[in-house]
Write an enzyme that holds these catalytic residues in place. Structure first.
Site, PDB file in Angstrom:
ATOM      1  N   LYS A  24     -11.970   5.873  -7.038  1.00  0.00           N
ATOM      2  CA  LYS A  24     -12.583   6.713  -8.064  1.00  0.00           C
ATOM      3  C   LYS A  24     -14.015   7.101  -7.692  1.00  0.00           C
ATOM      4  CE  LYS A  24      -9.742   4.847 -11.821  1.00  0.00           C
ATOM      5  NZ  LYS A  24      -9.708   4.028 -13.039  1.00  0.00           N
ATOM      6  N   GLY A  58       0.830  -1.198   0.000  1.00  0.00           N
ATOM      7  CA  GLY A  58       0.000   0.000   0.000  1.00  0.00           C
ATOM      8  C   GLY A  58       0.863   1.245   0.000  1.00  0.00           C
ATOM      9  N   SER A 111      -7.182   4.062 -18.197  1.00  0.00           N
ATOM     10  CA  SER A 111      -8.565   4.169 -17.727  1.00  0.00           C
ATOM     11  C   SER A 111      -9.282   5.417 -18.228  1.00  0.00           C
ATOM     12  CB  SER A 111      -8.606   4.122 -16.197  1.00  0.00           C
ATOM     13  OG  SER A 111      -7.890   5.198 -15.653  1.00  0.00           O
ATOM     14  N   THR A 148       3.364  -0.886   8.914  1.00  0.00           N
ATOM     15  CA  THR A 148       4.295  -1.299   9.969  1.00  0.00           C
ATOM     16  C   THR A 148       3.614  -1.331  11.337  1.00  0.00           C
ATOM     17  OG1 THR A 148       6.080  -0.287   8.686  1.00  0.00           O
ATOM     18  CG2 THR A 148       6.553  -0.823  10.980  1.00  0.00           C
TER      19      THR A 148
END
Length: 804
Positions: A724, A358, A681, A365
């Site tokens: 989105k 990510g 996209s 962490t």
């Protein structure tokens, strides 16, 4: 090149590991049957024999191909037979010869030779004289440094005037390998031979100088070591008299043996440690090797071979701890609880290997830390960012000075148990160079089927890592080598939504900052709307690090005012937020409220979340040129080309002039030109804007879209649907067009967002245009700028007010 003269046959004596130069008188000891026969044949004849070296010293019966083709024609001066069938012979070199061919006579070799005449070379007389002087001078230095050549040789060399004789005399005295001497023998021009000898003298002189300095240094060290040893022995004798230790110094080794029994090492490791303890007993206590062995035994006995913590298998308590420390991240929490459930049922201690992927700041962490807390295991973090040396993972071998185990074993010693939670942070930032590839070294560590016998180069015995719960973190997956990625269970952690950031700030970040800055809840209060404003206008990130810093800034400024006595408490509101954080950093992007021709709204995914993307297309008179601006990447440029080809293929159905590409220039622009943009996209958005500009039909302002387009008009699935849709919701868009293949991704979208959006799934570009474009074209827009009357002049030109 020497001319061939005086060719005839002579007996051949192959030499092993030595050779004879012209002008030299050399004693030889001969023992092989063929060699003795050759000498006897030479004595029977005129006493001359050819001596040539064989390629390999260990060849007992050399064949003609095993003998060098350049040798020396010699005269036998003296012959003496000794017991055991050997012969001692004294020979004098006469001339260089080349062996044209070698025949096998009756019991010995006979060589057909060509005598090589003495040739000078291409140097002038003065140049040759200078070279001879340099060779004499360097040879003198060589003799004085080496002290292995008699001084008489140096005196004899100083009296030789003939360059040929000088070169061969010095060459025969050099303490170099016979292969190098053979090369000198094969150099026919004396100038070249003297130059080669001078180079060897320079080299050998440097080596002798280094040898001398090394010997002096070692002698000093030995004297110092002997003195220290003598003093230590005296101290040892005094300690023995005082009863502080026994005479053999077994106190240390006995202590090691006791630790060995308590450590409960595996059979192989225990045998290795015992062997090293026995070695240590036989060594002088202060020797360098004893220190190395002592360090090795200490490492082996310090590792947690059998120590482990008891797992907390209470699923409810573990879930409570995970929820208390982190908001959201349901997928990761679910995987941890699954591990605990399986562990409770099977009693199998094999740990999983997870990879949390990510953007920065989403809590990868800290989530791993919470996993260790929930499992009641020890926790350790190992940063891999920038690690380039394979030995960092596997350790150094004990032959190196200062060698240590790799960072995996070092971490196991630090945590003190064999079943900890270890975080391998930033695994996507591993590098490799001439020292090896750390990613390849991790293949064994992160393979549940192999890591039960991980061998560190320093330990040299297997260490079981199968009970370790490895959690790796990464920002991106594509930089992790595929074999390494295949060994891990990848869990994606997308960026937080604004609602999730609000909850994290309220539950975790704000209390944390109050404590860090010494404030009490009654001294400072902040409203929910203010936190929302901080999130939307002062941060722009996928994680919450910047958000935490902004909240910390507010707390510090309030703490300063309280300490100065200006206030006793503060309330942070939307109206006074700028006092603490200054002007807003970011303006939330809002969708266009007006239907426009050639302007379509797309949805984009970035590392900091979703964004709406306005794509503008204008059509002007020209020659069919397509211009793309806005710092577009290669993939987006290809999407624009595909969209244009689709529109051209549907020109008749859309009511567009089929030859518009010959008379019209098309310019496509995506605002915020300083920000790089790429990805497929935006394909259907570009096609919609193109179709709108060419048909003069406006695009509905309340519609946004995302999807990849093909040349046939198919709409393909894209990623980042959750982010989105959140961006569309923030921008006030009510309708979204999505690829039909992305319907499955709606499960990840919060229900409160979905309830306010009208989602339409499409699988072809014709459906997109039907939903996004109005049916009828509109009149061209009037000019947006009309010159003021004051600026107009009679001749039709105009000027600014300051000129009027």
């Amino acid at each position: 090149m020497a001319e061939k003269v005086s060719s005839q046959m002579f007996p051949l004596l192959p030499l092993r590991g030595t050779l004879v130069f012209p002008y030299m008188v050399t004693p030889l000891e001969v023992g092989r049957r063929r060699s003795i026969e050759a000498i006897e044949q030479a004595v029977v004849g005129d006493g001359r024999i050819v001596l040539a070296a064989q390629h390999h010293v260990h060849t007992e019966e050399p064949q003609p191909d095993d003998i060098y083709k350049v040798g020396t024609l010699c005269e036998i001066k003296q012959l003496l037979k000794v017991p055991e069938g050997q012969v001692r012979v004294l020979v004098e070199g006469l001339a260089r010869v080349t062996l044209e061919h070698v025949d096998d006579a009756d019991g010995y070799y006979e060589a057909f030779i060509t005598v090589v005449p003495e040739i000078d070379g291409e140097m002038t007389r003065l140049e040759r004289e200078a070279l001879v002087r340099s060779v004499r001078e360097e040879f003198g230095k060589y003799v004085r440094l080496g002290k292995k050549i008699p001084a008489e040789v140096l005196m004899s060399v100083s009296g030789i005037e003939d360059p040929h004789r000088l070169a061969d005399t010095i060459a025969s005295q050099l303490l170099i390998s016979f292969q190098e001497k053979q090369k000198l023998l094969e150099i026919f021009p004396v100038d070249q031979r003297l130059e080669a000898i001078l180079g060897l003298l320079y080299r050998e002189g440097e080596i002798l100088s280094l040898e001398k300095s090394i010997q002096q240094r070692v002698r000093r060290q030995m004297e110092k070591a002997q003195r220290e040893y003598y003093l230590r022995e005296q101290i040892k004798a005094i300690q023995v008299e005082l009863g502080e230790r026994d005479e053999k110094g077994k106190t240390e080794t006995e202590e090691m043996k006791e630790r060995l029994q308590e450590a409960k090492l595996p059979k192989e490791a225990k045998a290795k440690v015992l062997h090293e303890i026995h070695r240590l007993e036989r060594m002088p206590p202060m020797s360098a090797e004893a220190t190395v062995v002592r360090n090795y035994i200490d490492w082996m006995l310090s590792l947690p071979w059998s120590k482990r913590t008891k797992d907390r298998l209470d699923l409810n308590m573990a879930e409570e701890i995970l929820n208390e420390d982190h908001y959201g991240l349901e997928q990761v929490k679910e995987r941890i609880l699954e591990f605990l459930a399986v562990r409770q049922l099977t009693k199998n201690s094999k740990g999983p290997i997870l990879c949390l992927v990510g953007p920065p700041g989403v809590g990868k962490t800290s989530l791993a830390q919470s996993v260790g807390k929930a499992l009641n295991r020890n926790f350790a973090r190992l940063s891999l960012g920038g690690v380039r040396d394979e030995a960092e993972i596997r350790g150094h071998r004990r032959t190196y000075i200062g060698s240590l185990p790799g960072r995996i074993i070092q971490t196991m010693r630090t945590v003190g148990t064999r079943n900890p939670v270890i975080v391998l942070d930033e695994i996507d930032k591993l590098a490799s160079d001439f020292r090896g590839d750390p990613a390849s070294a991790l293949l064994e560590v992160l393979d549940p089927e192999q890591n039960n016998s991980f061998v560190d180069h320093y330990l040299e015995v297997p260490f079981d890592l199968s009970e370790v719960f490895f959690i790796t973190t990464a920002n991106v997956l594509h930089t992790i080598p595929p074999p390494l990625r295949d060994r891990m269970e990848v869990i994606s952690i997308p960026g937080y939504t604004e609602y999730e950031k609000f909850e994290i700030a309220k539950r975790h970040l704000w209390p944390k900052q109050l404590k860090a800055n010494g404030l009490k809840p009654e001294q400072i209060q902040i409203s929910d709307n203010t936190i929302h404003k901080v999130i939307s206008e002062y941060t722009k990130e996928a994680g919450v690090r910047t958000l935490e810093r902004r909240l910390g800034t507010i707390c510090r400024k309030v703490a300063t005012e309280i300490v100065k006595g200006q206030i006793t408490s503060a309330r942070i509101t939307v109206s006074n937020l700028h006092k603490y954080l200054g002007v807003r950093r970011y303006i939330p992007t809002a969708a266009d409220k007006e239907d426009k021709v050639g302007v379509a709204t797309g949805l984009a995914y970035t590392q900091v979340g979703g964004e709406i993307l306005s794509i503008e297309v204008t059509v002007i008179e020209g020659k069919g040129k397509l211009t793309l601006t806005g710092q577009l990447g290669d993939v987006m440029r290809e999407s624009a080309q595909a969209a244009l080809s689709y529109v051209r293929s549907r020109a008749a159905e859309l009511g567009i002039d089929p030859k518009f590409h010959e008379s019209k220039d098309i310019h496509m622009h995506i605002p915020e030109g300083a920000v790089p943009k790429d990805g497929p996209s935006a394909g259907i958005t570009i096609a919609t804007a193109l179709a709108s500009a060419l048909t003069n039909r406006p695009v509905r302002a309340d519609v946004s879209m995302t999807g990849e387009i093909t040349l046939r008009g198919r709409v393909l699935a894209v990623g980042g649907i959750k982010e989105k849709l959140l961006a569309a919701h923030r921008a006030g868009i009510s309708r979204v067009l999505l690829p039909a293949e992305n319907e499955k991704d709606l499960e990840e979208v919060p229900a409160n967002v979905l309830s306010k959006l009208q989602i339409t799934f499409v699988d072809h570009m014709d459906q997109v245009l039907a939903h996004a474009l109005y049916l009828e074209p509109v009149d061209p827009e009037p000019p947006a700028f009309i010159l003021p009357e004051a600026a107009q002049v009679a001749d039709g030109s105009w000027m600014g007010e300051h000129e009027a």
